[in-house]
Design a protein around this motif. Structure first.
Motif, PDB file in Angstrom:
ATOM      1  N   LEU A   4     -47.469   9.331  15.668  1.00  7.41           N
ATOM      2  CA  LEU A   4     -47.903   9.694  14.450  1.00  7.41           C
ATOM      3  C   LEU A   4     -47.102   8.747  13.269  1.00  7.41           C
ATOM      4  N   ILE A   5     -45.689   8.873  13.454  1.00  6.13           N
ATOM      5  CA  ILE A   5     -44.781   8.328  12.518  1.00  6.13           C
ATOM      6  C   ILE A   5     -45.138   6.795  12.126  1.00  6.13           C
ATOM      7  N   PRO A   6     -45.131   6.191  13.080  1.00  2.99           N
ATOM      8  CA  PRO A   6     -45.448   4.480  12.933  1.00  2.99           C
ATOM      9  C   PRO A   6     -46.786   4.353  12.489  1.00  2.99           C
ATOM     10  N   VAL A   7     -47.673   4.973  12.854  1.00  3.90           N
ATOM     11  CA  VAL A   7     -49.196   4.852  12.207  1.00  3.90           C
ATOM     12  C   VAL A   7     -49.104   5.160  10.842  1.00  3.90           C
ATOM     13  N   LEU A   8     -48.671   6.366  10.664  1.00  4.47           N
ATOM     14  CA  LEU A   8     -48.439   6.684   9.033  1.00  4.47           C
ATOM     15  C   LEU A   8     -47.815   5.596   8.460  1.00  4.47           C
ATOM     16  N   ALA A   9     -46.747   5.399   8.645  1.00  4.06           N
ATOM     17  CA  ALA A   9     -45.786   4.267   7.842  1.00  4.06           C
ATOM     18  C   ALA A   9     -46.793   3.075   7.482  1.00  4.06           C
ATOM     19  N   GLY A  10     -47.402   2.472   8.669  1.00  6.42           N
ATOM     20  CA  GLY A  10     -48.241   1.296   8.100  1.00  6.42           C
ATOM     21  C   GLY A  10     -49.270   1.769   7.138  1.00  6.42           C
ATOM     22  N   LEU A  11     -50.063   2.973   7.394  1.00  9.66           N
ATOM     23  CA  LEU A  11     -51.272   3.386   6.572  1.00  9.66           C
ATOM     24  C   LEU A  11     -50.553   3.602   5.145  1.00  9.66           C
ATOM     25  N   LEU A  12     -49.591   4.432   5.082  1.00  7.38           N
ATOM     26  CA  LEU A  12     -49.005   4.845   3.470  1.00  7.38           C
ATOM     27  C   LEU A  12     -48.607   3.395   2.814  1.00  7.38           C
ATOM     28  N   ALA A  13     -48.022   2.296   3.496  1.00  7.32           N
ATOM     29  CA  ALA A  13     -47.600   1.010   3.126  1.00  7.32           C
ATOM     30  C   ALA A  13     -49.090   0.464   2.369  1.00  7.32           C
ATOM     31  N   ARG A  14     -49.955   0.429   3.478  1.00 10.04           N
ATOM     32  CA  ARG A  14     -51.001  -0.295   2.813  1.00 10.04           C
ATOM     33  C   ARG A  14     -51.610   0.319   1.487  1.00 10.04           C
ATOM     34  N   ASP A  15     -51.781   1.600   1.642  1.00  9.73           N
ATOM     35  CA  ASP A  15     -52.301   2.366   0.676  1.00  9.73           C
ATOM     36  C   ASP A  15     -51.664   2.218  -0.843  1.00  9.73           C
ATOM     37  N   ASP A  26     -38.359  19.748  16.491  1.00 12.63           N
ATOM     38  CA  ASP A  26     -39.695  19.363  17.037  1.00 12.63           C
ATOM     39  C   ASP A  26     -39.580  18.548  18.025  1.00 12.63           C
ATOM     40  N   PRO A  27     -39.909  18.694  19.318  1.00  8.81           N
ATOM     41  CA  PRO A  27     -39.903  17.948  20.312  1.00  8.81           C
ATOM     42  C   PRO A  27     -40.357  16.248  20.096  1.00  8.81           C
ATOM     43  N   GLU A  28     -41.515  16.153  19.469  1.00 10.60           N
ATOM     44  CA  GLU A  28     -42.041  14.828  19.076  1.00 10.60           C
ATOM     45  C   GLU A  28     -41.072  14.257  18.215  1.00 10.60           C
ATOM     46  N   ASN A  29     -40.599  14.962  17.186  1.00 13.91           N
ATOM     47  CA  ASN A  29     -39.693  14.564  16.142  1.00 13.91           C
ATOM     48  C   ASN A  29     -38.252  14.003  16.630  1.00 13.91           C
ATOM     49  N   ALA A  30     -37.738  14.663  17.851  1.00 17.90           N
ATOM     50  CA  ALA A  30     -36.695  14.512  18.535  1.00 17.90           C
ATOM     51  C   ALA A  30     -36.934  13.229  19.286  1.00 17.90           C
ATOM     52  N   ALA A  31     -38.017  12.863  19.824  1.00 24.56           N
ATOM     53  CA  ALA A  31     -38.302  11.877  20.837  1.00 24.56           C
ATOM     54  C   ALA A  31     -38.378  10.734  19.762  1.00 24.56           C
ATOM     55  N   ASP A  32     -38.876  10.633  18.670  1.00 28.89           N
ATOM     56  CA  ASP A  32     -39.012   9.483  17.618  1.00 28.89           C
ATOM     57  C   ASP A  32     -37.535   9.256  17.438  1.00 28.89           C
ATOM     58  N   THR A  33     -36.807  10.344  17.159  1.00 29.58           N
ATOM     59  CA  THR A  33     -35.520   9.825  16.478  1.00 29.58           C
ATOM     60  C   THR A  33     -34.502   9.544  17.802  1.00 29.58           C
ATOM     61  N   GLY A  34     -34.883   9.802  19.061  1.00 29.66           N
ATOM     62  CA  GLY A  34     -34.215   9.212  20.232  1.00 29.66           C
ATOM     63  C   GLY A  34     -34.266   7.834  20.426  1.00 29.66           C
ATOM     64  N   SER A  35     -35.628   7.592  20.160  1.00 25.86           N
ATOM     65  CA  SER A  35     -36.098   6.037  20.623  1.00 25.86           C
ATOM     66  C   SER A  35     -35.459   4.916  19.408  1.00 25.86           C
ATOM     67  N   THR A  36     -34.676   5.863  18.517  1.00 30.33           N
ATOM     68  CA  THR A  36     -33.833   4.774  17.313  1.00 30.33           C
ATOM     69  C   THR A  36     -32.666   4.599  17.788  1.00 30.33           C
ATOM     70  N   GLY A  70     -45.253  17.084   6.963  1.00 26.19           N
ATOM     71  CA  GLY A  70     -46.120  18.150   7.831  1.00 26.19           C
ATOM     72  C   GLY A  70     -44.928  18.756   8.812  1.00 26.19           C
ATOM     73  N   ARG A  71     -45.405  19.609   9.860  1.00 20.80           N
ATOM     74  CA  ARG A  71     -44.596  20.111  10.797  1.00 20.80           C
ATOM     75  C   ARG A  71     -45.327  19.901  12.140  1.00 20.80           C
ATOM     76  N   HIS A  72     -44.657  19.747  13.130  1.00 23.51           N
ATOM     77  CA  HIS A  72     -45.248  19.723  14.390  1.00 23.51           C
ATOM     78  C   HIS A  72     -46.105  18.739  14.445  1.00 23.51           C
ATOM     79  N   GLN A  73     -45.614  17.392  15.175  1.00 26.55           N
ATOM     80  CA  GLN A  73     -46.356  16.073  15.097  1.00 26.55           C
ATOM     81  C   GLN A  73     -47.517  16.086  16.170  1.00 26.55           C
ATOM     82  N   LEU A  74     -47.465  17.000  17.067  1.00 24.04           N
ATOM     83  CA  LEU A  74     -48.326  17.094  18.479  1.00 24.04           C
ATOM     84  C   LEU A  74     -49.735  17.182  18.227  1.00 24.04           C
ATOM     85  N   PRO A  75     -50.428  18.039  17.182  1.00 21.21           N
ATOM     86  CA  PRO A  75     -51.537  18.052  16.791  1.00 21.21           C
ATOM     87  C   PRO A  75     -52.170  16.877  16.314  1.00 21.21           C
ATOM     88  N   PHE A  76     -51.294  16.246  15.434  1.00 18.54           N
ATOM     89  CA  PHE A  76     -51.720  14.912  14.722  1.00 18.54           C
ATOM     90  C   PHE A  76     -51.927  13.690  15.718  1.00 18.54           C
TER      91      PHE A  76
END
Length: 324
Positions: free
Chosen positions: A110-121, A146-156, A269-275
């Motif tokens: 979610l986060i990398p996808v949104l970063a690109g979409l928002l930058a283009r917008d 949130d586990p998905e937030n933690a996963a993205d943070t951990g990847s950094t 938002g909250r909870h990345q998983l549904p998105f």
């Protein structure tokens, strides 16, 4: 359409399979445990199980997190398209070098996808007075609750102690250094640190202007901890599962231009998983229609694909006028 979903240890595969089913796709959840999964796929040898199962599917969605090029080779050789949820840079470089007869769509986080979409917008709605030399500033805040937030943070964590080249100045920048005050969608201002976020270089090339990315955790103390760790030898070996405190919320902003001519696009938002499941479902349904090569999922989407999702707030501030 029939989709084979390769599940990992987390909940992503199950969420994607459920979302696919709600959108009229026959989803088969696959994994090693025959008592848990409808389709058994073992990860040994030449991946014959996977090749056989992929031959019965239109698309294979890899949510296993294995980053194994053999998966892509066996799936595409069986005639199925591949949707890879992750966006691990080294793995995507391997996928880019494959010559396949079916497409590979990678990077449905979610986060990398949104970063690109928002930058283009933000760039698309910026006035002509904005200089092409002005960097597009992207800010990301992740609460680790949130586990998905933690996963993205951990990847950094792997960025700790490493340098990258600033696309605006050409200077070498230490990850988690520097300071930038960025106004968030909730109106608060946070001090963030520079990071070499996934897609920063690609966005710089596609937008024709430098893109800078900034990062903060959900609380200032954790962000300060990362600032300190980046100067500690060996900190990049910090395990991704290392837990930081935080909430389940996330916020992403992209700003083009400076001062009164700036345009800011944002999402929260909250909870990345549904998105993530929604993005993966769009990618799965579109996979059979694109040409056989590596595609980035974010390049195939627009913000309108995400607008209206429950719990997702999108907005834009143009010349001081707030729109949501």
């Amino acid at each position: 359409m029939r989709a084979l979903v390769l599940d990992g240890q987390g909940a992503v595969g199950q969420a994607v399979a459920a979302e696919l089913g709600r959108n009229g796709v026959t989803a088969v959840l696959a994994g090693r445990d025959p008592g848990r999964y409808e389709q058994t796929v073992r990860w040994r040898g030449d991946l014959a199980d996977l090749h056989h199962a992929a031959g019965q599917a239109t698309v294979v969605v890899d949510a296993s997190g294995r980053h194994d090029r053999r998966v892509a080779e066996r799936v595409t050789a069986a005639g199925a398209a591949l949707v890879e949820i992750g966006d691990h840079a080294a793995y995507l470089s391997e996928l880019a070098g494959l010559h396949t007869r079916t497409p590979i769509l990678a990077g449905a986080r979610l986060i990398p996808v949104l970063a690109g979409l928002l930058a283009r917008d933000a760039v698309a709605h910026s006035p002509g007075t904005v200089s092409m030399a002005d960097p597009v500033e992207i800010g990301v805040v992740l609460g680790a609750g949130d586990p998905e937030n933690a996963a993205d943070t951990g990847s950094t964590y792997a960025l700790l102690g490493h340098f990258f080249t600033d696309p605006a100045t050409g200077e070498e920048v230490l990850n988690f250094s520097g300071r930038q005050r960025i106004t968030l969608p909730d109106g608060t201002r946070r001090t963030m640190a520079r990071v070499d976020f996934p897609g920063q270089s690609r966005l710089t090339a596609s937008l024709g202007r430098p893109v800078r990315t900034w990062f903060a955790t959900g609380d200032a103390l954790s962000t300060a901890l990362l600032r300190g760790l980046t100067r500690v030898r060996g900190a990049d070996r910090l395990p991704p599962a290392f837990h930081l405190p935080g909430t389940d919320g996330w916020q992403v902003v992209a700003r083009a231009g400076q001062g009164p001519d700036s345009v800011t696009s944002w999402a929260s938002g909250r909870h990345q998983l549904p998105f993530i499941a929604h993005i993966a479902t769009i990618a799965t349904r579109r996979a059979p229609t694109v040409e056989p090569r590596l595609h980035r999922v974010g390049d195939l989407l627009t913000l309108s694909d995400l607008a209206g999702l429950e719990g997702l707030d999108l907005g834009r501030s143009t010349l001081g006028v707030h729109q949501s």
